[in-house]
Write an enzyme that holds these catalytic residues in place. Structure first.
Site, short mmCIF file in Angstrom:
data_model
loop_
_atom_site.label_atom_id
_atom_site.label_comp_id
_atom_site.label_asym_id
_atom_site.label_seq_id
_atom_site.Cartn_x
_atom_site.Cartn_y
_atom_site.Cartn_z
N LYS A 107 23.11 42.26 5.49
CA LYS A 107 23.07 40.81 5.35
C LYS A 107 24.42 40.22 4.97
CE LYS A 107 18.11 40.33 4.51
NZ LYS A 107 17.68 41.76 4.48
C1 PLP Z 1 16.63 42.25 5.30
C2 PLP Z 1 16.58 43.73 5.44
C3 PLP Z 1 15.87 44.37 6.49
C4 PLP Z 1 15.05 43.60 7.50
O1 PLP Z 1 15.84 42.86 8.39
P1 PLP Z 1 15.20 41.69 9.26
O2 PLP Z 1 16.32 41.01 9.92
O3 PLP Z 1 14.49 40.79 8.26
O4 PLP Z 1 14.22 42.30 10.20
C5 PLP Z 1 15.95 45.76 6.58
N1 PLP Z 1 16.62 46.49 5.68
C6 PLP Z 1 17.31 45.92 4.66
C7 PLP Z 1 18.02 46.79 3.69
C8 PLP Z 1 17.31 44.53 4.50
O5 PLP Z 1 17.96 43.98 3.46
#
Ligand code: PLP
Length: 433
Positions: A107
């Site tokens: 993210k």
């Molecule tokens: C947010 C997140 C996900 C999921 O990603 P999406 O885009 O919501 O499908 C998977 N793994 C981690 C570590 C995350 O922080």
């Protein structure tokens, strides 16, 4: 470029409107009118380009009409101040490690890009200060807060449920200071989300201050995630492993995998995708039955994927004209219990020495079960395993080294504003700011 809403009931938006609003007026998600294909010549030389060079070419296709070239280049280069290496785990299976950024999760890419793009719009227009509200159950808060840290003209309020996020996660957004305020809510994650939603709908508050969301549905957080799919392909091509690439994405809200699907629509030669779910397997069920049945989420050890109604499903549907047949031809599913996730972490560590986090473990396991002869699998290792310390330590029965970046957060002093879950209290607080 103009953006339309997946619900098709709202007026078209400019990039700037889509970024500032986040969600369309009809509650749909913004989609770009055009997904430009990149030329053959780009894919011919992609293995010789850097992550930043590749990302700039991808960013240009989406944002080039709206942001001057030198500014866009700067935004992309600043965002990607870290690598995303493809690492072999075993024969034909590779990890795309997305945990080398400031908060050790994927993210960071979207969070950092959105902060810089919003900062650019504010500077350009001499806008009043913009206030970002974000509710978090853990990872989103840290990526957004760190992405926006020190960006002029923007203040971020991170709302989180008191006592319900891990200490490591909490430290990543409560110790920053500057333009970041952490609000510790006496309630659940849903209460935090309700406070944010109410704030966006409150007229008096919106007259008092410019509010915006940094939710993962925002196009400025979502589209940049396409960058690393291209970079992964480039690295595999360099290894001579790019002929039949299968990408497996541990999925919750489906933003990450949707960015990969956009990449394929831009001409990235990927063979197919796998969406790996934990027990919150709404998408898996959709693939089997053609029925989309959201349901309340259940808590799992891969908690960033605990989503009962994945927002970006609307984008996947839109991308494939609502056709279940076309979606199922492009993406297969997988679903794992906590027990199966622990088993994958333990076995992989034992067999290969590679330590998976609980989310990446779903991705890895799905590849081991579904890869066909001749295919090369790459799964997105979405966070560093040390972010889920207790879970991975219990799974492998050994200690885990905590990276220095995480340790540095642990040394900071927590500073929060205590808050009840009553909207009246939250509103009074914001009005006094
Ligand atoms: C947010 C997140 C996900 C999921 O990603 P999406 O885009 O919501 O499908 C998977 N793994 C981690 C570590 C995350 O922080």
């Amino acid at each position: 470029m103009k953006y339309y809403s997946t619900n098709k009931q709202a007026a078209d938006a400019t990039l700037e409107e889509a970024v500032v609003k986040g969600l369309a007026a009809d509650k749909g998600l913004f989609m770009p009118y055009e997904i430009k294909r990149l030329p053959e010549s780009f894919f011919d030389e992609i293995q010789d380009l850097s992550f930043q060079e590749i990302a700039y070419r991808v960013a240009d296709a989406f944002f080039g009409e709206d942001v001057p070239a030198d500014t866009l280049k700067q935004l992309v280069y600043d965002t990607l101040s870290f690598d995303a290496p493809v690492v072999q785990v075993k024969e034909n299976i590779y990890a795309l490690e997305l945990f080398h950024g400031p908060t050790l999760a994927f993210k960071d890419v979207g969070g950092r890009f959105m902060a810089r793009l919003l900062g650019y719009f504010i500077r350009k227009e001499g806008k009043q200060k913009v206030n970002v509200l974000v509710a978090t159950s853990g990872d989103t808060g840290s990526a957004v807060a760190n992405g926006f840290l020190g960006v002029e003209g923007i203040h971020v309020y991170v709302l989180y449920p008191k006592g319900k996020v891990s200490e490591i996660q909490e430290k990543q957004f409560t110790t920053l200071g500057q333009n970041i305020t952490a609000i510790e809510v006496e309630g659940t994650f849903d209460d935090c989300q309700a406070l944010v939603k109410n704030a966006f709908m409150d007229e008096e508050l919106n007259r008092h201050m410019q509010l915006t969301s940094a939710n993962s549905i925002n196009v400025a957080r979502f589209l940049p995630q396409a960058f690393y799919y291209f970079y992964a392909y480039a690295q595999l091509k360099k290894m001579g492993k790019a002929d039949e690439v299968v990408v497996c994405v541990p999925s919750g809200n489906f933003g990450n995998i949707t960015a990969g699907l956009f990449g394929k629509h831009m001409g990235l030669p990927l063979k197919r995708f796998i969406a790996a779910n934990n027990r919150n397997d709404i998408f898996y069920q959709y693939l089997q039955t053609a029925e989309y049945c959201p349901r309340p989420s259940v808590a799992t050890i891969a908690n960033a994927m605990d989503v009962g109604n994945p927002s970006n499903f609307a984008r996947v549907l839109d991308l494939y004209g609502g056709s279940h047949e076309r979606i199922a031809a492009e993406i297969s599913g997988a679903t794992y219990t906590d027990e199966q996730i622990r088993e994958a972490i333990q076995q992989t560590y034992q067999e290969t020495g590679y330590l998976l986090d609980p989310h990446g473990a779903c991705g890895y396991r799905a590849l081991t079960e579904q890869l066909q002869p001749g295919e090369t699998g790459v799964f997105l290792e979405t966070a560093h395993p040390a972010k889920f310390l207790q879970t991975v330590v219990n799974a492998i029965g050994a200690t885990v080294q905590i990276p220095e970046k995480l340790q540095a957060f642990m040394k900071g002093t927590k500073q929060t504003v205590p808050m009840s879950k009553d909207f009246a209290d939250f509103k009074a607080y914001l009005l006094s700011e």
